[in-house]
Scaffold this motif. Structure first.
Motif, PDB file in Angstrom:
ATOM      1  N   TYR A  33      36.383  18.312  23.807  1.00  0.00           N
ATOM      2  CA  TYR A  33      35.568  19.092  22.891  1.00  0.00           C
ATOM      3  C   TYR A  33      34.318  18.339  22.455  1.00  0.00           C
ATOM      4  CZ  TYR A  33      39.048  22.759  22.734  1.00  0.00           C
ATOM      5  OH  TYR A  33      39.879  23.788  23.078  1.00  0.00           O
ATOM      6  N   GLN A  34      34.355  17.008  22.500  1.00  0.00           N
ATOM      7  CA  GLN A  34      33.125  16.263  22.285  1.00  0.00           C
ATOM      8  C   GLN A  34      32.089  16.634  23.336  1.00  0.00           C
ATOM      9  OE1 GLN A  34      33.319  12.010  21.646  1.00  0.00           O
ATOM     10  NE2 GLN A  34      35.337  12.163  20.704  1.00  0.00           N
ATOM     11  N   VAL A  35      32.516  16.604  24.597  1.00  0.00           N
ATOM     12  CA  VAL A  35      31.605  16.922  25.705  1.00  0.00           C
ATOM     13  C   VAL A  35      31.114  18.360  25.596  1.00  0.00           C
ATOM     14  CG1 VAL A  35      31.425  17.177  28.208  1.00  0.00           C
ATOM     15  CG2 VAL A  35      32.603  15.188  27.232  1.00  0.00           C
ATOM     16  N   GLU A  36      32.042  19.289  25.311  1.00  0.00           N
ATOM     17  CA  GLU A  36      31.655  20.698  25.232  1.00  0.00           C
ATOM     18  C   GLU A  36      30.701  20.941  24.062  1.00  0.00           C
ATOM     19  OE1 GLU A  36      35.067  23.208  25.225  1.00  0.00           O
ATOM     20  OE2 GLU A  36      35.599  22.721  27.310  1.00  0.00           O
ATOM     21  N   LEU A  37      30.942  20.268  22.938  1.00  0.00           N
ATOM     22  CA  LEU A  37      30.049  20.443  21.788  1.00  0.00           C
ATOM     23  C   LEU A  37      28.666  19.885  22.075  1.00  0.00           C
ATOM     24  CD1 LEU A  37      29.475  21.230  18.886  1.00  0.00           C
ATOM     25  CD2 LEU A  37      30.464  19.067  18.150  1.00  0.00           C
ATOM     26  N   LEU A  38      28.604  18.722  22.705  1.00  0.00           N
ATOM     27  CA  LEU A  38      27.307  18.139  23.030  1.00  0.00           C
ATOM     28  C   LEU A  38      26.556  19.015  24.033  1.00  0.00           C
ATOM     29  CD1 LEU A  38      28.426  14.411  23.256  1.00  0.00           C
ATOM     30  CD2 LEU A  38      27.062  15.445  21.436  1.00  0.00           C
ATOM     31  N   ASP A  39      27.273  19.584  24.993  1.00  0.00           N
ATOM     32  CA  ASP A  39      26.647  20.520  25.930  1.00  0.00           C
ATOM     33  C   ASP A  39      26.110  21.746  25.195  1.00  0.00           C
ATOM     34  OD1 ASP A  39      27.117  18.923  28.126  1.00  0.00           O
ATOM     35  OD2 ASP A  39      28.917  19.991  28.769  1.00  0.00           O
ATOM     36  N   LEU A  40      26.881  22.237  24.218  1.00  0.00           N
ATOM     37  CA  LEU A  40      26.456  23.392  23.434  1.00  0.00           C
ATOM     38  C   LEU A  40      25.188  23.078  22.655  1.00  0.00           C
ATOM     39  CD1 LEU A  40      26.755  26.154  22.105  1.00  0.00           C
ATOM     40  CD2 LEU A  40      28.445  25.146  20.546  1.00  0.00           C
ATOM     41  N   ILE A  41      25.143  21.899  22.032  1.00  0.00           N
ATOM     42  CA  ILE A  41      23.947  21.492  21.289  1.00  0.00           C
ATOM     43  C   ILE A  41      22.726  21.482  22.205  1.00  0.00           C
ATOM     44  CG2 ILE A  41      22.844  19.514  20.155  1.00  0.00           C
ATOM     45  CD1 ILE A  41      25.615  18.856  18.972  1.00  0.00           C
TER      46      ILE A  41
ATOM     47  N   VAL B  49      20.641  15.954  14.777  1.00  0.00           N
ATOM     48  CA  VAL B  49      22.058  15.594  14.792  1.00  0.00           C
ATOM     49  C   VAL B  49      22.243  14.108  14.538  1.00  0.00           C
ATOM     50  CG1 VAL B  49      21.987  15.427  17.330  1.00  0.00           C
ATOM     51  CG2 VAL B  49      24.200  15.652  16.167  1.00  0.00           C
ATOM     52  N   VAL B  50      23.139  13.780  13.608  1.00  0.00           N
ATOM     53  CA  VAL B  50      23.522  12.395  13.364  1.00  0.00           C
ATOM     54  C   VAL B  50      24.649  12.038  14.313  1.00  0.00           C
ATOM     55  CG1 VAL B  50      24.558  10.795  11.712  1.00  0.00           C
ATOM     56  CG2 VAL B  50      22.836  12.433  10.941  1.00  0.00           C
ATOM     57  N   LEU B  51      24.471  10.964  15.069  1.00  0.00           N
ATOM     58  CA  LEU B  51      25.503  10.513  16.010  1.00  0.00           C
ATOM     59  C   LEU B  51      25.672   9.011  15.896  1.00  0.00           C
ATOM     60  CD1 LEU B  51      24.579  12.588  19.202  1.00  0.00           C
ATOM     61  CD2 LEU B  51      26.641  12.868  17.808  1.00  0.00           C
ATOM     62  N   HIS B  52      26.928   8.567  15.982  1.00  0.00           N
ATOM     63  CA  HIS B  52      27.210   7.140  16.016  1.00  0.00           C
ATOM     64  C   HIS B  52      27.201   6.603  17.441  1.00  0.00           C
ATOM     65  CE1 HIS B  52      27.890   5.659  12.010  1.00  0.00           C
ATOM     66  NE2 HIS B  52      28.629   6.706  11.704  1.00  0.00           N
ATOM     67  N   ASP B  53      27.618   7.440  18.390  1.00  0.00           N
ATOM     68  CA  ASP B  53      27.716   7.005  19.777  1.00  0.00           C
ATOM     69  C   ASP B  53      26.315   7.012  20.400  1.00  0.00           C
ATOM     70  OD1 ASP B  53      28.048   7.069  22.687  1.00  0.00           O
ATOM     71  OD2 ASP B  53      30.185   7.398  22.302  1.00  0.00           O
ATOM     72  N   LEU B  54      25.795   5.832  20.694  1.00  0.00           N
ATOM     73  CA  LEU B  54      24.425   5.728  21.207  1.00  0.00           C
ATOM     74  C   LEU B  54      24.280   6.375  22.565  1.00  0.00           C
ATOM     75  CD1 LEU B  54      23.454   2.076  20.169  1.00  0.00           C
ATOM     76  CD2 LEU B  54      23.215   4.210  18.890  1.00  0.00           C
TER      77      LEU B  54
END
Length: 284
Positions: free
Chosen positions: A179-187, A200-205
């Motif tokens: 769901y991380q991958v799917e959400l990032l694709d959606l964004i 979007v605030v993200l910790h993963d560079l």
């Protein structure tokens, strides 16, 4: 193209804080229409505070925020909610409400003050549930869901709000890898296919580099660097800001950088010498 039509949201020299001294100092950022802007930086750098200032969840001490050409301070709550949706951290699981009912909360700005008519509401909610993979859970009580499902339900509410600007604070929290991958694709799709301005605030560079058109690097309440991922992801700069050695590898085909932390050298303590420990044991 003038600035108001090319920028979904911008801030000019804003100071933002929680009551004492400002957390943010003179921060200016520009979120381009139809682009993804990722806010990165170490813990305490001011990423979430900036997002809250841009969305009027925290008052500005000074400076200006412009949303779709309008000064943030001139917009009433309903006017702002038709322009901007924000997903903050720690949204509650409203036990007793279904997933669909929570998603429908996003339609509130589109309903008249004295009437509940919303001709486009049902279709907007259906679309939001489908985009977040929640259609089959629409009738479930949100209080029975996992943390990741609750996170996606609140995202569905933001999408149902149907705004030109979407601000997300660590949206991949609680989500498993799929769901991380799917959400990032959606964004990414919201920006590319629908012209939504996304901050979007993200910790993963590496996640940030993969989806963002623009990176804003913050440290101690100030913008340290602003540009494309390839421009901002300098090994020396990131090593200094995050206080850990990193290497940056640039994909020659896509120009997308990957950040690799360098392993810290572990000093060998006397008791770590296995041979010495065996000898001590043998002679004790």
């Amino acid at each position: 193209m003038n600035q108001s039509s090319s920028l979904g949201l911008s801030s000019t020299r804003v100071d933002v804080g929680y009551g004492g001294d400002p957390v943010l100092h003179g921060v200016s950022v520009e979120l381009g229409r139809g682009q993804v802007t990722a806010l990165i930086g170490p813990n305490g750098s001011g990423k979430s505070t900036l997002l809250r200032g841009l969305s009027a969840l925290l008052p500005l001490r000074s400076g200006e925020v412009v949303v779709g050409g309008a000064d943030l301070r001139t917009l009433g709550p309903r006017q702002l909610a038709r322009r901007l949706a924000v997903l903050t951290q720690g949204r509650p699981a409203l036990s007793g409400m279904t997933v669909r009912e929570v998603a429908e909360l996003g339609r509130h700005p589109h309903r008249g003050r004295w009437r509940r008519s919303d001709p486009d509401g049902a279709a907007a909610v259906d679309r939001a549930l489908a985009l977040t993979g929640l259609s089959e859970l629409a009738t479930h009580d949100i209080g029975t869901l996992s943390g990741g499902q609750v996170q996606r339900t609140w995202l569905a509410a933001c999408l149902a709000q149907d705004t030109e600007v979407l601000l997300l604070d660590e949206p991949t929290t609680y989500l498993d890898l799929r769901y991380q991958v799917e959400l990032l694709d959606l964004i990414r799709d919201l920006a590319t296919d629908h012209g939504v301005t996304v901050g979007v605030v993200l910790h993963d560079l590496n996640q940030a580099a993969a989806i963002a058109d623009q990176i804003v690097l913050l440290d101690r309440g100030r913008v340290i660097a602003n540009g494309t991922p390839a421009e901002v992801y300098d090994a020396g700069l990131l090593s200094r800001v995050y206080e850990i050695g990193v290497d940056v590898i640039l994909d020659p085909a896509t120009a997308v950088p990957t950040v690799l932390p360098r392993p810290r050298q572990r000093r060998l303590a006397p008791t770590d010498n296995l041979e010495e420990n065996v000898c001590l044991t043998a002679h004790s």
